[in-house]
Design an enzyme around this catalytic site. Structure first.
Site, PDB file in Angstrom:
ATOM      1  N   GLU A 118      17.996  33.783  36.214  1.00  0.00           N
ATOM      2  CA  GLU A 118      19.334  33.186  36.375  1.00  0.00           C
ATOM      3  C   GLU A 118      20.347  34.287  36.645  1.00  0.00           C
ATOM      4  O   GLU A 118      20.133  35.427  36.248  1.00  0.00           O
ATOM      5  CB  GLU A 118      19.763  32.498  35.062  1.00  0.00           C
ATOM      6  CG  GLU A 118      18.887  31.368  34.648  1.00  0.00           C
ATOM      7  CD  GLU A 118      19.139  30.934  33.198  1.00  0.00           C
ATOM      8  OE1 GLU A 118      20.143  31.373  32.601  1.00  0.00           O
ATOM      9  OE2 GLU A 118      18.322  30.166  32.679  1.00  0.00           O
ATOM     10  N   LYS A 120      23.459  36.508  35.775  1.00  0.00           N
ATOM     11  CA  LYS A 120      24.099  36.864  34.514  1.00  0.00           C
ATOM     12  C   LYS A 120      25.605  36.789  34.763  1.00  0.00           C
ATOM     13  O   LYS A 120      26.204  37.702  35.336  1.00  0.00           O
ATOM     14  CB  LYS A 120      23.676  38.267  34.081  1.00  0.00           C
ATOM     15  CG  LYS A 120      24.235  38.687  32.748  1.00  0.00           C
ATOM     16  CD  LYS A 120      23.525  39.950  32.271  1.00  0.00           C
ATOM     17  CE  LYS A 120      24.076  40.440  30.955  1.00  0.00           C
ATOM     18  NZ  LYS A 120      25.501  40.739  30.976  1.00  0.00           N
ATOM     19  N   ASP A 122      29.452  36.921  34.516  1.00  0.00           N
ATOM     20  CA  ASP A 122      30.323  37.861  33.832  1.00  0.00           C
ATOM     21  C   ASP A 122      31.648  37.183  33.493  1.00  0.00           C
ATOM     22  O   ASP A 122      32.612  37.236  34.241  1.00  0.00           O
ATOM     23  CB  ASP A 122      30.560  39.070  34.742  1.00  0.00           C
ATOM     24  CG  ASP A 122      31.052  40.261  33.967  1.00  0.00           C
ATOM     25  OD1 ASP A 122      31.056  40.195  32.727  1.00  0.00           O
ATOM     26  OD2 ASP A 122      31.437  41.254  34.603  1.00  0.00           O
ATOM     27  N   TYR A 234      23.736  27.494  29.783  1.00  0.00           N
ATOM     28  CA  TYR A 234      22.355  27.867  30.105  1.00  0.00           C
ATOM     29  C   TYR A 234      21.408  27.813  28.925  1.00  0.00           C
ATOM     30  O   TYR A 234      20.222  28.042  29.095  1.00  0.00           O
ATOM     31  CB  TYR A 234      22.307  29.258  30.746  1.00  0.00           C
ATOM     32  CG  TYR A 234      23.125  30.283  29.985  1.00  0.00           C
ATOM     33  CD1 TYR A 234      24.356  30.681  30.473  1.00  0.00           C
ATOM     34  CD2 TYR A 234      22.689  30.799  28.783  1.00  0.00           C
ATOM     35  CE1 TYR A 234      25.135  31.588  29.776  1.00  0.00           C
ATOM     36  CE2 TYR A 234      23.462  31.705  28.076  1.00  0.00           C
ATOM     37  CZ  TYR A 234      24.682  32.095  28.578  1.00  0.00           C
ATOM     38  OH  TYR A 234      25.454  32.982  27.886  1.00  0.00           O
ATOM     39  N   LYS A 322      20.371  44.585  35.098  1.00  0.00           N
ATOM     40  CA  LYS A 322      21.761  44.888  35.463  1.00  0.00           C
ATOM     41  C   LYS A 322      21.861  45.368  36.902  1.00  0.00           C
ATOM     42  O   LYS A 322      21.083  46.220  37.324  1.00  0.00           O
ATOM     43  CB  LYS A 322      22.303  45.991  34.546  1.00  0.00           C
ATOM     44  CG  LYS A 322      22.370  45.602  33.093  1.00  0.00           C
ATOM     45  CD  LYS A 322      23.612  44.831  32.773  1.00  0.00           C
ATOM     46  CE  LYS A 322      24.756  45.771  32.461  1.00  0.00           C
ATOM     47  NZ  LYS A 322      25.930  45.041  31.953  1.00  0.00           N
ATOM     48  N   CYS A 416      64.310  50.187  47.522  1.00  0.00           N
ATOM     49  CA  CYS A 416      63.300  49.420  48.258  1.00  0.00           C
ATOM     50  C   CYS A 416      62.773  50.267  49.413  1.00  0.00           C
ATOM     51  O   CYS A 416      63.566  50.822  50.179  1.00  0.00           O
ATOM     52  CB  CYS A 416      63.921  48.129  48.787  1.00  0.00           C
ATOM     53  SG  CYS A 416      62.866  47.280  49.964  1.00  0.00           S
ATOM     54  N   CYS A 419      64.310  48.363  52.821  1.00  0.00           N
ATOM     55  CA  CYS A 419      65.740  48.272  53.146  1.00  0.00           C
ATOM     56  C   CYS A 419      66.589  49.288  52.389  1.00  0.00           C
ATOM     57  O   CYS A 419      67.797  49.334  52.586  1.00  0.00           O
ATOM     58  CB  CYS A 419      66.244  46.852  52.881  1.00  0.00           C
ATOM     59  SG  CYS A 419      66.215  46.435  51.130  1.00  0.00           S
ATOM     60  N   CYS A 434      62.950  44.040  44.872  1.00  0.00           N
ATOM     61  CA  CYS A 434      64.047  44.255  45.799  1.00  0.00           C
ATOM     62  C   CYS A 434      64.721  42.896  45.886  1.00  0.00           C
ATOM     63  O   CYS A 434      64.066  41.905  46.209  1.00  0.00           O
ATOM     64  CB  CYS A 434      63.515  44.660  47.179  1.00  0.00           C
ATOM     65  SG  CYS A 434      64.754  44.457  48.470  1.00  0.00           S
ATOM     66  N   CYS A 439      66.230  41.638  53.195  1.00  0.00           N
ATOM     67  CA  CYS A 439      65.271  42.733  53.310  1.00  0.00           C
ATOM     68  C   CYS A 439      64.201  42.398  54.353  1.00  0.00           C
ATOM     69  O   CYS A 439      63.514  41.385  54.252  1.00  0.00           O
ATOM     70  CB  CYS A 439      64.616  42.998  51.955  1.00  0.00           C
ATOM     71  SG  CYS A 439      63.252  44.164  52.041  1.00  0.00           S
TER      72      CYS A 439
HETATM   73  S1  IVH Z   1      20.800  34.294  27.914  1.00  0.00           S
HETATM   74  C1  IVH Z   1      19.107  34.636  23.774  1.00  0.00           C
HETATM   75  N1  IVH Z   1      21.647  33.703  30.305  1.00  0.00           N
HETATM   76  O1  IVH Z   1      25.243  37.951  29.123  1.00  0.00           O
HETATM   77  C2  IVH Z   1      19.840  34.246  24.983  1.00  0.00           C
HETATM   78  N2  IVH Z   1      22.994  35.122  28.946  1.00  0.00           N
HETATM   79  O2  IVH Z   1      23.866  40.118  26.664  1.00  0.00           O
HETATM   80  C3  IVH Z   1      20.633  35.364  25.508  1.00  0.00           C
HETATM   81  N3  IVH Z   1      25.105  35.802  29.991  1.00  0.00           N
HETATM   82  O3  IVH Z   1      27.166  37.865  26.712  1.00  0.00           O
HETATM   83  C4  IVH Z   1      21.582  35.001  26.553  1.00  0.00           C
HETATM   84  N4  IVH Z   1      24.791  34.722  31.873  1.00  0.00           N
HETATM   85  O4  IVH Z   1      26.312  35.364  27.078  1.00  0.00           O
HETATM   86  C5  IVH Z   1      21.888  34.383  29.161  1.00  0.00           C
HETATM   87  N5  IVH Z   1      22.306  33.090  32.454  1.00  0.00           N
HETATM   88  C6  IVH Z   1      22.555  33.739  31.306  1.00  0.00           C
HETATM   89  C7  IVH Z   1      23.726  34.492  31.112  1.00  0.00           C
HETATM   90  C8  IVH Z   1      23.907  35.179  29.913  1.00  0.00           C
HETATM   91  C9  IVH Z   1      25.613  35.497  31.190  1.00  0.00           C
HETATM   92  C10 IVH Z   1      25.759  36.675  28.997  1.00  0.00           C
HETATM   93  C11 IVH Z   1      25.513  36.352  27.557  1.00  0.00           C
HETATM   94  C12 IVH Z   1      25.794  37.677  26.879  1.00  0.00           C
HETATM   95  C13 IVH Z   1      25.282  38.647  27.884  1.00  0.00           C
HETATM   96  C14 IVH Z   1      23.874  39.073  27.531  1.00  0.00           C
END
Ligand code: IVH
Length: 675
Positions: A118, A120, A122, A234, A322, A416, A419, A434, A439
């Site tokens: 999935e 991640k 942010d 999720y 990451k 400014c 102007c 300004c 202007c």
């Molecule tokens: S699973 C045990 N799935 O990323 C389950 N986390 O350190 C652990 N995050 O702040 C989390 N998208 O909340 C999972 N698709 C996703 C995610 C996700 C974002 C965040 C999570 C945490 C950090 C993981």
């Protein structure tokens, strides 16, 4: 009376179900079944019932999404189970190492495992509690054991189901259900949000993550309600009833309950494929609609995940992959000050060009002068520059260890840059403005903004600068007085370019009222607010005669914007502009959308003068077949005078008086094609 109450209760229940059904269709599935107006009517009816019978207001009522009073502070809440974080990998080798580690712990061969990958997301992690299908509480992750109760703010999210179906077809919902997800701001909403903040004199957010977290942790839920926050869930944290046995089924189940789940999910049955997929997604990260700082790889079988357990607060059965950081260090060579359409002066960093994730960056946002002072960023500094998705890169701070002592502080401007008039600091103290109404830099920005909203092609910043420098435009509305003759005096303009621009300007007269309203550039009134306003005040007259209190009652609008609207209308200069808009034939009231709107000349009225290449009746029939109207005399409503050979006479003189745009037969054909 009792039976009235009973009937009202039944109807309220029915309305709530219907509203949340349509909310889900609209906000989560993007597939509405009814019009916005029909939807508003349902909400209005429910509001009326709740006004008549306040005892019928329930915490999950859709009317409770906005309007709560500010909370005093956030209550601490203990999570039902630890909200774990994840171990991370940054390379294929680290992924393989993770796999080797877990393989040793499992009795079964790992070749039979399936993996869900999935994005991640942010944003801000949230934990949501449902009792018997009702949303009762939502908290931040906090330290993983205790978080903050942000229920009132979360209620304002339209993507958060206030009620999940306990008895809809399919699996039933446990009495207590706690789910985990992420609240984000879509990249497509982020720039508009920052623009709105800046227009209201507030500091913009550095990135979508900060924007999501900052918007959710507001003590006043009315502020959260105005932010484009989205929820994606999720996982299930805890439940006291049967729940799916795999991660893939969990996502499907949560979706079935009405939650939004991430769409970019892959099911893979081999670790090499997982690693390949991760490699591909590094290149494709910018195609996600939200900011994702990596991927999360999860063993699909939740029993296997449970069996693997956790170490140091991190589950072994899942890992974050990451993405490489989108940042670089370079030298800040200088700062450019630019003037926006509201007069706000913003600093932009001029950088020694540097590559960040495949893109050369030589300019970056410095946000505002407070941010510069707070981070003590100086000219000559080595600075960290970050990029996120398609968002404009920004300077996050200096590398203090690299200081030589020759760095120069960055001072806010006193005059400014365009102007040279003195600059003032706004009341809140964050922005420098300004305030010279004349202007030129502001006018250029207002003009390009107007052109963008009115969909006038070919009126970018370069053309705007020329028009302002030549004195052809003193206000955006003057574009409707531009002629072939005046455009031909501009550098780089030939007949073709000029006539295309004129056709595009002419076509912009057909823009609906809400667009015109947004194009005025009133502080805080962008396209979204403009459509909200138009549904209550269907004409410019109606809006102009409304009080700030009236305007502030429109859902989604605050008192600051309401005041800005009333102030705008109170300026005499703007009365002239309104008069010009009317004579230019712009739509100053809401028009009913008709099928005709899809025809190229719909909404336009033509008058013909002079000799054309075809009989006039033929041209008239042709215009009408494309949805246009032909009339016999020029009035303020006339969109164009079509001039054939030897024009002249009353129509021509009247059109000159009214500044009605004149186009040739050729331009008319171009106009029909352009639209
Ligand atoms: S699973 C045990 N799935 O990323 C389950 N986390 O350190 C652990 N995050 O702040 C989390 N998208 O909340 C999972 N698709 C996703 C995610 C996700 C974002 C965040 C999570 C945490 C950090 C993981």
């Amino acid at each position: 009376m009792a039976s009235d109450l009973a009937a009202a209760r039944d109807r309220a229940r029915q309305l709530r179900d219907e509203i949340s059904f349509h909310n889900h269709r609209y906000h989560v599935l993007d597939r509405p079944l009814i019009s916005d107006g029909q939807f508003d009517a349902l909400v209005d009816e429910l509001r009326q019932i709740e006004r008549d019978f306040p005892e019928l207001v329930t915490p999950d009522s859709p009317t409770q999404r906005v309007g709560h009073q500010p909370a005093e502070g956030f209550r601490k809440v203990t999570h039902p189970a630890p909200i774990l974080s994840l171990d991370k990998a940054t390379s294929r080798d680290e992924l393989i190492a993770w796999h080797t580690r877990i393989s040793k712990l499992l009795p079964e061969p790992t070749s039979s495992l399936a993996y869900v990958v999935e994005p991640k997301l942010d944003g801000l992690t949230v934990v949501l509690h449902y009792d018997d299908g009702q949303f009762v509480m939502g908290a931040t992750r906090g330290d993983g054991q205790t978080g903050e109760d942000i229920t009132a703010n979360l209620r304002t999210l339209r993507t958060l189901p206030l009620k999940v179906p306990v008895d809809r077809d399919g699996p039933s919902v446990p009495h207590h259900l706690v789910v985990r997800g992420e609240v984000v701001i879509l990249l497509s909403d982020f720039d508009a949000l920052n623009e709105r903040l800046v227009a209201d004199g507030q500091p913009p957010f550095a990135n979508p993550r900060n924007a999501a977290a900052g918007s959710l942790r507001q003590l006043d839920p009315r502020i959260s309600a105005q932010r484009p926050l989205r929820l994606f869930v999720y996982s299930i944290v805890s439940a006291d009833g049967p729940i799916p046995a795999t991660q893939s089924d969990t996502l499907a189940y949560l979706e079935h309950l009405g939650f939004g789940v991430p769409a970019e999910v892959a099911m893979l049955d081999d670790l090499n494929r997982v690693a390949d997929y991760c490699d591909t997604m590094v290149q494709r990260r910018s195609t996600f609609p939200y900011e994702a700082d990596g991927l999360v790889i999860k063993i699909d079988d939740l029993a296997v995940q449970a069996q693997l357990g956790a170490v140091g607060g991190r589950p072994r059965g899942a890992i974050a992959y990451k993405f490489p950081a989108q940042e670089a260090v370079t030298t800040l060579r200088g700062v450019e000050y630019s003037v926006g359409r509201t007069g706000i002066i913003t600093p932009t960093a001029l950088l020694e060009p540097v590559g960040i994730a495949g893109v050369t960056v030589s300019r970056a946002s410095l946000h505002n002068f407070d941010a510069i002072a707070e981070r003590d960023i100086r000219i000559g500094d080595r600075v960290v520059v970050k990029r996120a998705g398609d968002v404009i890169p920004y300077v996050s701070g200096p590398v203090l260890d690299a200081r030589t002592g020759s760095e120069q502080p960055i001072e806010p401007p006193v005059a400014c840059p365009s102007c040279q008039e003195p600059v003032i600091r706004d009341e809140g103290g964050i922005a420098y403005y300004c305030i010279n109404a004349a202007c030129p830099a502001q006018l250029v920005q207002r003009l390009t903004y107007f052109a963008a909203l009115m969909d006038i092609e070919g009126m970018g910043e370069r053309t705007a600068v020329q028009l302002v420098d030549r004195g052809l435009v003193h206000d955006p509305i003057d574009v409707y007085e531009l002629t072939m003759e005046s455009l031909l005096t501009l550098e780089g303009f030939g007949e073709k370019k000029a006539s295309n621009l004129l056709a595009s300007i002419a076509a912009s007269r057909g823009q609906p009222f809400d667009r015109v309203l947004a194009a005025l550039g009133i502080r805080g009134v962008g396209t979204t607010v403009a459509s909200l306003l138009v549904s209550r005040f269907p004409s410019l007259d109606a809006l102009q005669s409304a009080s700030a209190d009236d305007i502030a009652t429109v859902e989604g609008l605050g008192p600051i914007t309401a005041r800005a609207i009333v102030d705008w209308f109170s300026r005499p200069r703007h009365h002239d502009i309104i008069a010009h808009m009317a004579s230019a034939g712009l739509n100053l009231h809401k028009t009913k959308p008709t099928l005709l709107a899809e025809q190229p000349l719909a909404g336009l009225t033509f008058v013909i003068t002079g000799t054309l290449s075809r009989p006039r009746s033929e041209v008239q029939a042709w215009i009408e077949s494309l949805g246009g109207k032909v009339t016999g005399s020029v009035t303020p409503k006339t969109s164009f005078l079509v001039t054939g050979a030897d024009p002249g006479g009353t129509k021509y003189n009247r059109a000159q008086e009214l500044h009605t745009p004149m186009i040739t037969e050729e331009q008319l054909t171009a106009l029909a094609k352009a639209k």
